[in-house]
Design a protein around this motif. Structure first.
Motif, PDB file in Angstrom:
ATOM      1  N   TYR A  58      24.414   2.411  95.571  1.00 23.98           N
ATOM      2  CA  TYR A  58      24.387   3.439  96.623  1.00 23.98           C
ATOM      3  C   TYR A  58      23.579   3.121  97.142  1.00 23.98           C
ATOM      4  CZ  TYR A  58      26.722   7.602  98.301  1.00 23.98           C
ATOM      5  OH  TYR A  58      28.108   8.407  99.099  1.00 23.98           O
ATOM      6  N   GLU A  59      23.073   2.314  98.225  1.00 24.84           N
ATOM      7  CA  GLU A  59      21.779   2.100  99.503  1.00 24.84           C
ATOM      8  C   GLU A  59      22.793   2.141 100.454  1.00 24.84           C
ATOM      9  OE1 GLU A  59      19.174   3.964  98.598  1.00 24.84           O
ATOM     10  OE2 GLU A  59      19.376   4.392  96.674  1.00 24.84           O
ATOM     11  N   ARG A  60      22.326   2.279 101.687  1.00 27.84           N
ATOM     12  CA  ARG A  60      22.069   2.239 102.718  1.00 27.84           C
ATOM     13  C   ARG A  60      21.113   1.838 103.862  1.00 27.84           C
ATOM     14  NH1 ARG A  60      26.692   5.795 103.257  1.00 27.84           N
ATOM     15  NH2 ARG A  60      28.546   4.528 102.443  1.00 27.84           N
ATOM     16  N   ILE A  61      20.539   2.949 104.508  1.00 27.76           N
ATOM     17  CA  ILE A  61      18.863   2.132 105.148  1.00 27.76           C
ATOM     18  C   ILE A  61      17.876   3.646 104.537  1.00 27.76           C
ATOM     19  CG2 ILE A  61      20.034   1.560 106.966  1.00 27.76           C
ATOM     20  CD1 ILE A  61      19.019   3.968 108.925  1.00 27.76           C
ATOM     21  N   GLY A  62      18.316   3.909 103.166  1.00 28.56           N
ATOM     22  CA  GLY A  62      17.917   5.214 102.477  1.00 28.56           C
ATOM     23  C   GLY A  62      16.607   4.901 101.900  1.00 28.56           C
ATOM     24  N   GLY A  63      16.101   4.230 101.013  1.00 28.88           N
ATOM     25  CA  GLY A  63      15.091   4.279 100.337  1.00 28.88           C
ATOM     26  C   GLY A  63      13.860   5.260 100.784  1.00 28.88           C
ATOM     27  N   ARG A  64      12.530   4.995 100.120  1.00 26.60           N
ATOM     28  CA  ARG A  64      11.813   5.508 100.462  1.00 26.60           C
ATOM     29  C   ARG A  64      11.895   5.835 101.829  1.00 26.60           C
ATOM     30  NH1 ARG A  64       7.041   3.032  96.793  1.00 26.60           N
ATOM     31  NH2 ARG A  64       8.324   2.462  94.130  1.00 26.60           N
ATOM     32  N   MET A 107      19.460   9.201 104.355  1.00 29.28           N
ATOM     33  CA  MET A 107      19.010   9.624 102.855  1.00 29.28           C
ATOM     34  C   MET A 107      18.278   8.851 102.301  1.00 29.28           C
ATOM     35  SD  MET A 107      21.441  12.658 101.413  1.00 29.28           S
ATOM     36  CE  MET A 107      20.294  12.810 100.559  1.00 29.28           C
ATOM     37  N   GLN A 108      17.092   9.479 101.270  1.00 30.98           N
ATOM     38  CA  GLN A 108      16.480   8.736 100.827  1.00 30.98           C
ATOM     39  C   GLN A 108      17.437   8.340  99.443  1.00 30.98           C
ATOM     40  OE1 GLN A 108      13.386  11.261  99.313  1.00 30.98           O
ATOM     41  NE2 GLN A 108      12.138   9.099  98.483  1.00 30.98           N
ATOM     42  N   LYS A 109      17.597   9.518  99.063  1.00 29.61           N
ATOM     43  CA  LYS A 109      18.912   8.743  97.858  1.00 29.61           C
ATOM     44  C   LYS A 109      20.050   9.562  98.383  1.00 29.61           C
ATOM     45  CE  LYS A 109      15.357   9.849  94.425  1.00 29.61           C
ATOM     46  NZ  LYS A 109      14.946  11.046  93.461  1.00 29.61           N
ATOM     47  N   PRO A 110      21.623   8.559  98.774  1.00 37.84           N
ATOM     48  CA  PRO A 110      22.385   9.105  99.301  1.00 37.84           C
ATOM     49  C   PRO A 110      23.242   9.122  98.198  1.00 37.84           C
ATOM     50  CG  PRO A 110      21.763   6.600  99.105  1.00 37.84           C
ATOM     51  CD  PRO A 110      20.892   7.124  99.267  1.00 37.84           C
ATOM     52  N   GLN A 111      22.974   8.713  96.649  1.00 41.13           N
ATOM     53  CA  GLN A 111      24.592   9.810  96.126  1.00 41.13           C
ATOM     54  C   GLN A 111      24.026  10.551  95.663  1.00 41.13           C
ATOM     55  OE1 GLN A 111      21.416   8.238  95.724  1.00 41.13           O
ATOM     56  NE2 GLN A 111      20.205   7.704  93.837  1.00 41.13           N
ATOM     57  N   CYS A 112      23.326  11.738  96.549  1.00 42.31           N
ATOM     58  CA  CYS A 112      22.521  12.213  96.041  1.00 42.31           C
ATOM     59  C   CYS A 112      23.188  13.748  97.642  1.00 42.31           C
ATOM     60  CB  CYS A 112      21.512  13.637  96.060  1.00 42.31           C
ATOM     61  SG  CYS A 112      20.356  12.510  94.942  1.00 42.31           S
ATOM     62  N   PHE A 113      24.272  13.113  98.398  1.00 39.74           N
ATOM     63  CA  PHE A 113      24.688  13.583  99.350  1.00 39.74           C
ATOM     64  C   PHE A 113      25.425  14.513  99.250  1.00 39.74           C
ATOM     65  CE2 PHE A 113      27.382  13.619 103.155  1.00 39.74           C
ATOM     66  CZ  PHE A 113      26.701  14.404 104.476  1.00 39.74           C
ATOM     67  N   ASN A 114      26.229  14.517  98.393  1.00 36.88           N
ATOM     68  CA  ASN A 114      27.805  15.393  98.192  1.00 36.88           C
ATOM     69  C   ASN A 114      26.748  16.771  97.844  1.00 36.88           C
ATOM     70  OD1 ASN A 114      30.677  15.663  97.454  1.00 36.88           O
ATOM     71  ND2 ASN A 114      29.736  15.772  95.210  1.00 36.88           N
ATOM     72  N   ARG A 115      26.054  17.068  96.848  1.00 29.69           N
ATOM     73  CA  ARG A 115      25.243  17.752  96.619  1.00 29.69           C
ATOM     74  C   ARG A 115      24.717  18.402  98.266  1.00 29.69           C
ATOM     75  NH1 ARG A 115      21.032  16.639  92.237  1.00 29.69           N
ATOM     76  NH2 ARG A 115      21.322  14.505  93.232  1.00 29.69           N
ATOM     77  N   VAL A 116      24.022  17.616  98.352  1.00 31.29           N
ATOM     78  CA  VAL A 116      23.968  18.514  99.839  1.00 31.29           C
ATOM     79  C   VAL A 116      24.581  18.704 101.182  1.00 31.29           C
ATOM     80  CG1 VAL A 116      22.622  17.676 102.340  1.00 31.29           C
ATOM     81  CG2 VAL A 116      21.625  16.608 100.021  1.00 31.29           C
ATOM     82  N   LEU A 117      26.284  17.904 100.465  1.00 33.24           N
ATOM     83  CA  LEU A 117      27.500  18.159 101.768  1.00 33.24           C
ATOM     84  C   LEU A 117      27.758  19.963 101.145  1.00 33.24           C
ATOM     85  CD1 LEU A 117      29.090  17.439 104.283  1.00 33.24           C
ATOM     86  CD2 LEU A 117      30.533  16.356 102.342  1.00 33.24           C
ATOM     87  N   CYS A 118      27.649  20.268  99.900  1.00 33.88           N
ATOM     88  CA  CYS A 118      28.457  21.270  99.513  1.00 33.88           C
ATOM     89  C   CYS A 118      27.739  21.989 100.043  1.00 33.88           C
ATOM     90  CB  CYS A 118      28.341  21.175  97.865  1.00 33.88           C
ATOM     91  SG  CYS A 118      30.426  19.878  97.585  1.00 33.88           S
ATOM     92  N   LEU A 119      26.119  21.924  99.230  1.00 33.79           N
ATOM     93  CA  LEU A 119      25.168  23.258  99.305  1.00 33.79           C
ATOM     94  C   LEU A 119      25.298  24.154 100.976  1.00 33.79           C
ATOM     95  CD1 LEU A 119      22.600  25.159  99.141  1.00 33.79           C
ATOM     96  CD2 LEU A 119      21.092  23.259  98.605  1.00 33.79           C
ATOM     97  N   GLY A 120      25.343  22.783 102.144  1.00 34.36           N
ATOM     98  CA  GLY A 120      24.973  23.111 103.313  1.00 34.36           C
ATOM     99  C   GLY A 120      26.096  23.195 103.914  1.00 34.36           C
ATOM    100  N   MET A 121      27.711  22.900 103.595  1.00 33.15           N
ATOM    101  CA  MET A 121      28.427  23.472 103.844  1.00 33.15           C
ATOM    102  C   MET A 121      28.863  25.204 103.612  1.00 33.15           C
ATOM    103  SD  MET A 121      29.224  22.014 106.668  1.00 33.15           S
ATOM    104  CE  MET A 121      30.675  22.555 106.835  1.00 33.15           C
ATOM    105  N   GLY A 122      28.408  25.111 102.580  1.00 33.53           N
ATOM    106  CA  GLY A 122      27.931  26.315 101.410  1.00 33.53           C
ATOM    107  C   GLY A 122      27.413  27.664 102.461  1.00 33.53           C
ATOM    108  N   ILE A 123      26.180  27.484 102.634  1.00 33.85           N
ATOM    109  CA  ILE A 123      26.141  28.147 103.318  1.00 33.85           C
ATOM    110  C   ILE A 123      26.259  28.440 104.468  1.00 33.85           C
ATOM    111  CG2 ILE A 123      23.311  28.139 104.783  1.00 33.85           C
ATOM    112  CD1 ILE A 123      21.603  27.033 102.662  1.00 33.85           C
TER     113      ILE A 123
END
Length: 480
Positions: A43-49, A285-301
């Motif tokens: 689950y990577e795109r242009i993320g990585g380090r 994202m460096q770790k796009p598999q974590c994007f769902n957590r970013v989305l939920c937290l960000g949109m929650g705010i």
């Protein structure tokens, strides 16, 4: 929605015209070098380090969802009611996050299936339609339709910005002679009428045209940072005033009139229409598999901010609430500066919002002319587009109705209607459960009903208000 680095250039000329039509401001202001396409199993795109961190992505997500729509939500709550409004915003926030997740999930699934490093919104719809045999021949129209709504949405934002700038600067100018240091609501300055707000729009026109001539958005990065800080400081002071001035006795309707609810829908979906930044942010994202957590937290705010400001703004100003809560702030120096700071932020944001339609519309035209005329044609088209948005704003100078109309017409499709349908298309041959189909169809139907009713009520109210304005002008000239 990421740009192709091979098409970038830093010198003069129609730079933005050479960049992918779906490029976002994050790709320009915070570029990252491309990596090879990821294997299907990763689950990577242009993320990585080299990609953005969790916190950086969260900040970009908040930035992409907080703007003029937030300031219009107190009026939206008035249209829905003091209880129904916040509840509806909460429900719309859940649906909006769900649709953003659907878009990201479908894009990831299709990019893995096609062995592509990344798909933008238009790509996802196009390749999703190719999954259905009878739609395959017309799949290119999926991309074209998405681009049309992106253009309508972004140019609609630009129209809103013209109205916002003119209304707020006009208010500051009219109160400038009597502005005091006293910020009590019952001791504010007496305003002196000045020019019509539409003349202020014409005054802003040359400055906006020069702004969009910026050859590359990365040159605006320092101003963009300053604009973000100015808007954040303004929001803090707006919250402070509203919290400290809520009346002791509140007698406001818990549920608004049914005929006004479509106006609430248009304003609310306008505010929640940050779906355009979802795929670029996940891509970077460096770790796009974590994007769902970013989305939920960000949109929650974001949802919390929407509900809180919409509610306390309406509670503070009641039925007198304006199309933007800034228009209700007292005319003392501190809050006059707040208005000007927010106007500065909106002015810089104009170039970022204008970037998407310019990148879609200009390249096909520039490619048809000789190289010596490329820059001239590029600048002429930019000028024409800015003039077009200014003319539309002059024709509809009511901030609340412009926001509602733009939200109803285009944001409803991008944020509510397309993502559920895209999931049905993407997993068409992969055993999608009947419950998911029913759920997605229901969301799309709700979005379509909102589109029809919101557009109709907004246009009706625009005609009604313009009719009243014309009658007032006729009466004024008869008295003279």
């Amino acid at each position: 929605m990421t740009s192709d680095p091979d098409h970038r250039q830093d010198g003069p000329g129609p730079v933005l015209s050479r960049i992918s039509a779906s490029t976002s401001e994050e790709d320009v202001l915070c570029p990252s070098p491309p990596l090879p396409p990821r294997p299907d199993s990763r689950y990577e795109r242009i993320g990585g380090r080299t990609g953005t961190s969790f916190l950086q992505t969260l900040i970009h997500l908040l930035k992409g969802n907080i703007g003029t729509g937030l300031l219009g939500l107190p009026l939206a709550v008035r249209n829905a009611g003091l209880v129904l409004g916040p509840l509806s915003l909460f429900a719309m926030g859940i649906i909006a996050v769900h649709c953003m997740n659907l878009l990201a999930k479908c894009s990831h699934h299709l990019s893995a299936k096609l062995n592509k490093p990344f798909l933008d919104y238009g790509d996802a719809v196009q390749y999703g339609m190719e999954n259905v045999s009878w739609l395959r021949r017309h799949s290119i129209w999926g991309r074209r339709i998405v681009n049309v709504f992106l253009i309508i949405t972004q140019l609609g934002f630009c129209c809103v910005y013209f109205v916002f700038l003119s209304d707020n600067v006009k208010q500051v100018v009219e109160a400038s002679n009597g502005t005091t240091m006293n910020c009590h609501r019952n001791q504010t300055a007496v305003t002196v009428p000045s020019f019509d707000s539409r003349l202020y729009m014409l005054c802003f026109l040359p400055a906006v045209i020069l702004l969009v001539f910026t050859p590359n958005l990365k040159y605006l990065a320092p101003l963009s940072l300053a604009a973000n800080l100015a808007m954040c400081a303004s929001l803090v002071l707006i919250y402070f005033f509203c919290f400290t001035n809520i009346p002791n006795h509140i007698n406001l309707p818990k549920v608004g009139h049914a005929k006004d609810y479509p106006l609430f829908f248009g304003t609310a979906i306008f505010a929640f229409e940050g779906i355009g930044v979802v795929l670029p942010l996940e891509n970077k994202m460096q770790k796009p598999q974590c994007f769902n957590r970013v989305l939920c937290l960000g949109m929650g705010i974001v949802t919390f901010l929407y509900i809180s400001l919409g509610t306390i703004g309406y509670m503070t100003f009641g039925e007198a609430i304006g199309g933007s809560v800034t228009l209700n702030l007292p005319n003392c120096w501190m809050y006059q500066i707040v208005k000007l700071l927010y106007c500065f932020g909106i002015y810089i944001t104009f170039a970022l919002q204008f970037y998407v339609p310019a990148a879609i519309l200009i390249p096909p035209v520039v490619s048809r002319v000789s190289e010596r005329w490329e820059l001239t044609v590029d600048l002429l088209i930019r000028t024409a587009l800015v003039v077009f948005t200014c003319v539309l704003a002059i024709l509809i100078p009511q901030l609340d109705l412009v926001i509602s109309l733009v939200g109803s017409v285009s944001s409803s499709f991008l944020a509510l209607i397309f993502p559920p349908l895209l999931q049905i298309l993407t997993y068409h041959n992969e055993g999608l459960s009947p419950w998911v189909i029913v759920k997605n169809t229901l969301i799309s139907v709700i979005g379509f009903i909102g589109f029809i009713t919101g557009t109709y009520i907004s246009i009706t109210e625009i005609i009604k208000r313009n009719g009243r304005h014309d009658n007032m002008d006729v009466t004024f000239f008869q008295v003279q």
